[in-house]
Write a protein that holds these residues in place. Structure first.
Motif, PDB file in Angstrom:
ATOM      1  N   HIS A 107       0.825  -1.207   0.000  1.00  0.00           N
ATOM      2  CA  HIS A 107       0.000   0.000   0.000  1.00  0.00           C
ATOM      3  C   HIS A 107       0.864   1.263   0.000  1.00  0.00           C
ATOM      4  N   LEU A 108       1.865   1.304   0.863  1.00  0.00           N
ATOM      5  CA  LEU A 108       2.721   2.480   0.953  1.00  0.00           C
ATOM      6  C   LEU A 108       3.530   2.689  -0.324  1.00  0.00           C
ATOM      7  N   ARG A 109       4.048   1.601  -0.874  1.00  0.00           N
ATOM      8  CA  ARG A 109       4.801   1.725  -2.122  1.00  0.00           C
ATOM      9  C   ARG A 109       3.892   2.167  -3.265  1.00  0.00           C
ATOM     10  N   GLY A 110       2.660   1.663  -3.251  1.00  0.00           N
ATOM     11  CA  GLY A 110       1.705   2.071  -4.273  1.00  0.00           C
ATOM     12  C   GLY A 110       1.380   3.552  -4.200  1.00  0.00           C
ATOM     13  N   ALA A 111       1.517   4.123  -3.000  1.00  0.00           N
ATOM     14  CA  ALA A 111       1.272   5.555  -2.809  1.00  0.00           C
ATOM     15  C   ALA A 111       2.515   6.390  -3.124  1.00  0.00           C
ATOM     16  N   GLY A 112       3.616   5.708  -3.491  1.00  0.00           N
ATOM     17  CA  GLY A 112       4.818   6.422  -3.899  1.00  0.00           C
ATOM     18  C   GLY A 112       5.900   6.536  -2.851  1.00  0.00           C
ATOM     19  N   HIS A 113       5.672   5.948  -1.682  1.00  0.00           N
ATOM     20  CA  HIS A 113       6.688   6.010  -0.635  1.00  0.00           C
ATOM     21  C   HIS A 113       7.786   4.975  -0.875  1.00  0.00           C
ATOM     22  N   ALA A 114       8.968   5.269  -0.405  1.00  0.00           N
ATOM     23  CA  ALA A 114      10.046   4.279  -0.368  1.00  0.00           C
ATOM     24  C   ALA A 114       9.973   3.595   0.987  1.00  0.00           C
ATOM     25  N   VAL A 115       9.949   2.267   1.000  1.00  0.00           N
ATOM     26  CA  VAL A 115       9.724   1.534   2.238  1.00  0.00           C
ATOM     27  C   VAL A 115      10.858   0.542   2.493  1.00  0.00           C
ATOM     28  N   GLU A 116      11.368   0.557   3.720  1.00  0.00           N
ATOM     29  CA  GLU A 116      12.290  -0.475   4.182  1.00  0.00           C
ATOM     30  C   GLU A 116      11.520  -1.303   5.207  1.00  0.00           C
ATOM     31  N   TRP A 117      11.285  -2.575   4.908  1.00  0.00           N
ATOM     32  CA  TRP A 117      10.487  -3.438   5.781  1.00  0.00           C
ATOM     33  C   TRP A 117      11.402  -4.393   6.535  1.00  0.00           C
ATOM     34  N   VAL A 118      11.372  -4.311   7.869  1.00  0.00           N
ATOM     35  CA  VAL A 118      12.129  -5.238   8.711  1.00  0.00           C
ATOM     36  C   VAL A 118      11.151  -5.937   9.646  1.00  0.00           C
ATOM     37  N   ARG A 119      11.607  -7.053  10.250  1.00  0.00           N
ATOM     38  CA  ARG A 119      10.684  -7.910  10.983  1.00  0.00           C
ATOM     39  C   ARG A 119      11.028  -8.103  12.452  1.00  0.00           C
ATOM     40  N   SER A 120      12.010  -7.366  12.945  1.00  0.00           N
ATOM     41  CA  SER A 120      12.357  -7.480  14.362  1.00  0.00           C
ATOM     42  C   SER A 120      12.818  -6.131  14.902  1.00  0.00           C
ATOM     43  N   ALA A 121      12.782  -6.009  16.228  1.00  0.00           N
ATOM     44  CA  ALA A 121      13.192  -4.769  16.871  1.00  0.00           C
ATOM     45  C   ALA A 121      14.671  -4.477  16.618  1.00  0.00           C
ATOM     46  N   GLU A 122      15.476  -5.508  16.702  1.00  0.00           N
ATOM     47  CA  GLU A 122      16.914  -5.329  16.482  1.00  0.00           C
ATOM     48  C   GLU A 122      17.213  -4.849  15.066  1.00  0.00           C
ATOM     49  N   ASP A 123      16.519  -5.443  14.081  1.00  0.00           N
ATOM     50  CA  ASP A 123      16.715  -5.027  12.688  1.00  0.00           C
ATOM     51  C   ASP A 123      16.246  -3.593  12.469  1.00  0.00           C
ATOM     52  N   ALA A 124      15.214  -3.190  13.197  1.00  0.00           N
ATOM     53  CA  ALA A 124      14.707  -1.823  13.073  1.00  0.00           C
ATOM     54  C   ALA A 124      15.748  -0.813  13.528  1.00  0.00           C
ATOM     55  N   VAL A 125      16.343  -1.069  14.696  1.00  0.00           N
ATOM     56  CA  VAL A 125      17.349  -0.149  15.225  1.00  0.00           C
ATOM     57  C   VAL A 125      18.582  -0.122  14.317  1.00  0.00           C
ATOM     58  N   GLU A 126      18.945  -1.283  13.781  1.00  0.00           N
ATOM     59  CA  GLU A 126      20.084  -1.346  12.868  1.00  0.00           C
ATOM     60  C   GLU A 126      19.808  -0.543  11.595  1.00  0.00           C
ATOM     61  N   ALA A 127      18.608  -0.701  11.029  1.00  0.00           N
ATOM     62  CA  ALA A 127      18.241   0.022   9.810  1.00  0.00           C
ATOM     63  C   ALA A 127      18.252   1.516  10.058  1.00  0.00           C
ATOM     64  N   PHE A 128      17.774   1.919  11.229  1.00  0.00           N
ATOM     65  CA  PHE A 128      17.725   3.341  11.542  1.00  0.00           C
ATOM     66  C   PHE A 128      19.129   3.923  11.683  1.00  0.00           C
ATOM     67  N   GLY A 129      20.065   3.095  12.103  1.00  0.00           N
ATOM     68  CA  GLY A 129      21.436   3.562  12.229  1.00  0.00           C
ATOM     69  C   GLY A 129      22.144   3.703  10.898  1.00  0.00           C
ATOM     70  N   LEU A 130      21.607   3.046   9.864  1.00  0.00           N
ATOM     71  CA  LEU A 130      22.237   3.066   8.541  1.00  0.00           C
ATOM     72  C   LEU A 130      21.638   4.082   7.592  1.00  0.00           C
ATOM     73  N   ASP A 131      20.413   4.537   7.880  1.00  0.00           N
ATOM     74  CA  ASP A 131      19.730   5.425   6.946  1.00  0.00           C
ATOM     75  C   ASP A 131      18.831   6.382   7.713  1.00  0.00           C
ATOM     76  N   THR A 132      18.279   7.358   6.999  1.00  0.00           N
ATOM     77  CA  THR A 132      17.338   8.296   7.596  1.00  0.00           C
ATOM     78  C   THR A 132      15.937   7.992   7.089  1.00  0.00           C
ATOM     79  N   PHE A 133      14.952   8.195   7.952  1.00  0.00           N
ATOM     80  CA  PHE A 133      13.569   7.909   7.601  1.00  0.00           C
ATOM     81  C   PHE A 133      12.690   9.083   8.005  1.00  0.00           C
ATOM     82  N   ASP A 134      11.600   9.251   7.268  1.00  0.00           N
ATOM     83  CA  ASP A 134      10.651  10.321   7.568  1.00  0.00           C
ATOM     84  C   ASP A 134       9.624   9.890   8.603  1.00  0.00           C
ATOM     85  N   ALA A 135       9.395   8.583   8.719  1.00  0.00           N
ATOM     86  CA  ALA A 135       8.445   8.063   9.703  1.00  0.00           C
ATOM     87  C   ALA A 135       8.724   6.587   9.941  1.00  0.00           C
ATOM     88  N   VAL A 136       8.340   6.119  11.130  1.00  0.00           N
ATOM     89  CA  VAL A 136       8.458   4.704  11.486  1.00  0.00           C
ATOM     90  C   VAL A 136       7.057   4.174  11.766  1.00  0.00           C
TER      91      VAL A 136
END
Length: 224
Positions: A19-48
């Motif tokens: 749905h989000l990609r269909g609306a034109g957003h770029a999405v990084e999808w992770v499946r655990s809390a640890e992966d979320a914190v790691e992803a946030f440390g590697l890139d910037t995001f407009d919302a979580v």
């Protein structure tokens, strides 16, 4: 915008991701809390967009890590909990808003728009830039009352630039916000969208200017 989706349920995660990609957003999808914190440390995001119940550490731990790092990124929590105490606790611990499962994807869109407006202090989704009007909620751009034919990715590009009018946005940042990690694109793709957008805005008071060696800036021409 660039979204970090944290959801371990494949069915819900896939639905929200699509749905989000269909609306034109770029999405990084992770499946655990640890992966979320790691992803946030590697890139910037407009919302979580964060599921509260995750394998191992939960969503509250993710929020605590983000706030400990002094990040003000908006966090929208998805939770199956309906007790009012849980909701109050979420907001007290650093979440910006919450959705109780199950929810309508249109409500997800509305809450994200509200969160993303807050940093700029906006109270409406419609903004004017000279003779150009941009409706973020309606994904519409018009000039002098006449709607322009702006493509989905072109609209996202314009939205990113207009989130900070008059400020240069680097090419790398634009690439990161326009395209997902798994999209094999080059800088030429960005330049193509910039060129298309410029053609459609030609003759208006709003211009997309190139800052050589840096990136692009959206600004209203003098007298516009």
């Amino acid at each position: 915008m660039r979204m970090l989706l944290v959801e371990d349920n494949e069915g819900l995660g896939d639905a929200v991701n699509r749905h989000l990609r269909g609306a034109g957003h770029a999405v990084e999808w992770v499946r655990s809390a640890e992966d979320a914190v790691e992803a946030f440390g590697l890139d910037t995001f407009d919302a979580v967009i964060l599921d509260l119940t995750l394998p191992g550490r939960d969503g509250l731990w993710v929020i605590s890590q983000l706030r400990r790092a002094r990040s003000s990124v908006p966090v929208l929590v998805m939770t199956a909990r309906s007790e009012i105490d849980d909701k109050v606790s979420l907001l007290d611990q650093g979440a910006d808003d919450y959705l109780t499962k199950p929810f309508d994807l249109r409500e997800l869109d509305a809450r994200l728009r509200a969160l993303l407006r807050r940093p700029a202090g906006q109270t409406t989704s419609v903004s004017a830039f000279g003779d150009v009007t941009v409706d973020l909620a309606g994904h519409a751009v018009s000039r002098g009352g006449e709607r322009l034919d702006i493509g989905r990715r072109e609209f996202r590009l314009l939205e990113i630039l207009l989130s900070r009018p008059g400020v240069v946005v680097g090419k790398e940042q634009l690439m990161a916000q326009l395209f997902s990690f798994d999209e094999a694109v080059s800088i030429n793709a960005l330049e193509l969208y910039v060129s298309r957008l410029r053609r459609k805005l030609e003759g208006s008071a709003l211009e997309i200017a190139t800052v050589r060696g840096s990136g692009y800036v959206a600004r209203v021409r003098d007298g516009g």
